[in-house]
Enzyme design. Structure first.
Site, mmCIF file in Angstrom:
data_model
loop_
_atom_site.group_PDB
_atom_site.id
_atom_site.type_symbol
_atom_site.label_atom_id
_atom_site.label_comp_id
_atom_site.label_asym_id
_atom_site.label_seq_id
_atom_site.Cartn_x
_atom_site.Cartn_y
_atom_site.Cartn_z
ATOM 1 N N ASP A 232 6.120 3.417 -3.506
ATOM 2 C CA ASP A 232 7.215 3.421 -2.520
ATOM 3 C C ASP A 232 8.411 4.206 -3.056
ATOM 4 O O ASP A 232 9.098 4.908 -2.302
ATOM 5 C CB ASP A 232 7.633 1.977 -2.197
ATOM 6 C CG ASP A 232 6.514 1.203 -1.531
ATOM 7 O OD1 ASP A 232 5.732 1.820 -0.782
ATOM 8 O OD2 ASP A 232 6.407 -0.017 -1.778
ATOM 9 N N ARG A 265 9.375 -1.789 -14.847
ATOM 10 C CA ARG A 265 10.068 -3.070 -14.642
ATOM 11 C C ARG A 265 9.269 -3.917 -13.655
ATOM 12 O O ARG A 265 8.538 -3.389 -12.830
ATOM 13 C CB ARG A 265 11.479 -2.811 -14.098
ATOM 14 C CG ARG A 265 12.313 -1.965 -15.068
ATOM 15 C CD ARG A 265 13.756 -1.866 -14.632
ATOM 16 N NE ARG A 265 13.986 -0.842 -13.649
ATOM 17 C CZ ARG A 265 14.810 0.204 -13.820
ATOM 18 N NH1 ARG A 265 15.474 0.357 -14.945
ATOM 19 N NH2 ARG A 265 14.992 1.075 -12.864
HETATM 20 O O1 RIB Z 1 3.906 -1.162 -1.928
HETATM 21 C C1 RIB Z 1 4.221 -2.406 -2.493
HETATM 22 C C2 RIB Z 1 4.449 -3.419 -1.422
HETATM 23 O O2 RIB Z 1 3.247 -3.624 -0.719
HETATM 24 C C3 RIB Z 1 4.849 -4.784 -1.926
HETATM 25 O O3 RIB Z 1 6.239 -4.930 -2.091
HETATM 26 C C4 RIB Z 1 4.250 -5.719 -0.889
HETATM 27 O O4 RIB Z 1 5.193 -6.381 -0.120
HETATM 28 C C5 RIB Z 1 3.316 -4.868 -0.054
HETATM 29 O O5 RIB Z 1 3.832 -4.619 1.176
#
Ligand code: RIB
Length: 282
Positions: A232, A265
Site C-alpha cells: 500500500d 516496522r
Molecule cells: O494491504 C494490507 C491490508 O490488507 C491490511 O491493512 C488489511 O486491512 C487488509 O485490507
C-alpha cells in the site's frame, strides 16, 4: 500540506494482528502468538501513505457506527487526511482484517468486509478534483463508478485480484499489482493503456507499458519485521512521485524505498513512512 490532491476511494479496516513464529498451514493451529490492533485496510493505508509522503489526501469510504471505526480512523485523523467523505453505516460493522504475521515478516490475511462491502455505487457521491486511487476491497461496481467520474490521473491497485472489466484497464494511468496478482491477470495486464508496476517483494519492482520494460528498481537492504502495508505504501508513493512528474526510474526507486521502510516496522498504518525518512534512506 499543499502537495498534489489525491482522492482514495476504498476500504477501511481494523487489523487484528497475531505475530508468532510461523504461519499456520490449512487446518493447523499455531499457538504462542502476540496480539496487536492497528488501523488498516488497503484504501485507508494508501491514503495515509500518500499523505505522510506529502500529498493532500481525501478518503471516501464507509465504516460502521461503532467504536472500531474510531480506532480504525485514528491515524488518518492525526495525519490530517480529509475524512469528510467517510460515512458511518448504521447497518454494518467496521471492516476487520485478521492477520497472522510470522517471524520472517510474511503474513496471511482474512478480511471480514463489513461496511466496506456495503459501499455500493449509489452511496458514492461526487468526487473532488484531482488524482484517484482505488483498490478492490470494496464492490467492483463502486470502483467502476469512481473511475468513470475521474477526470485526472487514475491509479488502480488490483488487489485482492478479481476479474475486472477491460474498460478499467483502458482508463487507468497506472496499475499496481504484486507477483501473485500479475499471474492472475496474465497477458491482460499488458494490454492496459497506461503504466503497469509489478512489485517483486525484496527484489524491488518493475514498471512496464504494453509489456515493454521502462524501469526497474531494487529496494535498499532493510531488516524486515512485517510486510503488511508495504504494498500500500508503494501504491501511494508511486502515484505521488508520478504526479510530481519525477522520471520513471526515480519514481520507482522512491516507491520501493518507501515500501521497504514500511516493512521494517510492525502493523500497517503505524509503519507508513514520512517523506523525510524515505529521502534519508535513498
Ligand atoms: O494491504 C494490507 C491490508 O490488507 C491490511 O491493512 C488489511 O486491512 C487488509 O485490507
Amino acid at each position: 500540506m499543499t502537495g498534489p490532491a489525491i482522492t482514495v476511494v476504498g476500504s477501511v479496516n481494523l487489523d487484528l494482528v497475531a505475530t508468532g513464529k510461523t504461519l499456520p498451514a490449512p487446518g493447523e493451529t499455531v499457538t504462542g502468538a502476540v496480539l496487536a490492533r492497528h488501523p488498516g485496510g488497503k484504501g485507508a493505508n494508501q491514503a495515509l501513505a500518500a499523505q505522510r509522503l506529502g500529498a493532500s489526501v481525501t478518503l471516501i469510504a464507509r465504516v460502521g457506527d461503532d467504536a472500531m471505526a474510531d480506532e480504525a480512523l485514528a491515524l488518518l485523523t492525526a495525519a490530517g487526511v480529509d475524512l469528510s467523505g467517510v460515512a458511518r453505516d448504521p447497518g454494518a460493522p467496521t471492516g476487520v482484517a485478521l492477520i497472522a504475521v510470522s517471524e520472517t515478516g510474511e503474513n496471511q490475511i482474512v478480511v471480514a468486509s463489513g461496511a466496506n462491502a456495503a459501499f455500493t455505487p449509489e452511496r458514492l457521491g461526487v468526487l473532488p478534483a484531482g488524482a484517484l486511487i482505488c483498490q478492490l476491497e470494496i464492490p467492483l461496481a463502486t470502483v467502476v463508478k469512481a473511475v468513470a467520474q475521474a477526470e485526472g490521473f487514475v491509479c488502480l491497485n488490483l488487489a485482492p485480484a478479481a476479474a475486472i472489466p477491460d474498460a478499467l484497464f483502458q482508463r487507468a494511468d497506472l496499475i499496481v499489482v504484486n507477483e501473485t496478482e500479475a499471474a492472475f491477470y496474465g497477458e491482460q495486464i499488458h494490454r492496459a493503456r497506461g503504466l503497469v508496476a509489478v512489485t517483486l517483494g525484496a527484489r524491488g519492482a518493475e514498471l512496464r507499458r504494453g509489456g515493454e520494460l521502462l524501469a526497474s528498481a531494487s529496494p535498499p537492504k532493510v531488516e524486515v519485521v512485517d510486510t503488511t502495508g508495504a504494498g500500500d505504501t508503494f501504491v501511494g508513493a508511486l502515484t505521488l512521485a508520478l504526479l510530481e512528474e519525477r522520471p520513471l526510474g526515480e519514481a520507482l526507486a522512491f516507491a520501493c524505498a518507501a515500501g521497504a521502510l514500511a516493512a521494517t516496522r510492525a502493523g500497517a498504518q503505524p509503519s507508513l513512512p514520512l517523506r523525510s525518512e524515505v529521502e534519508a534512506l535513498l
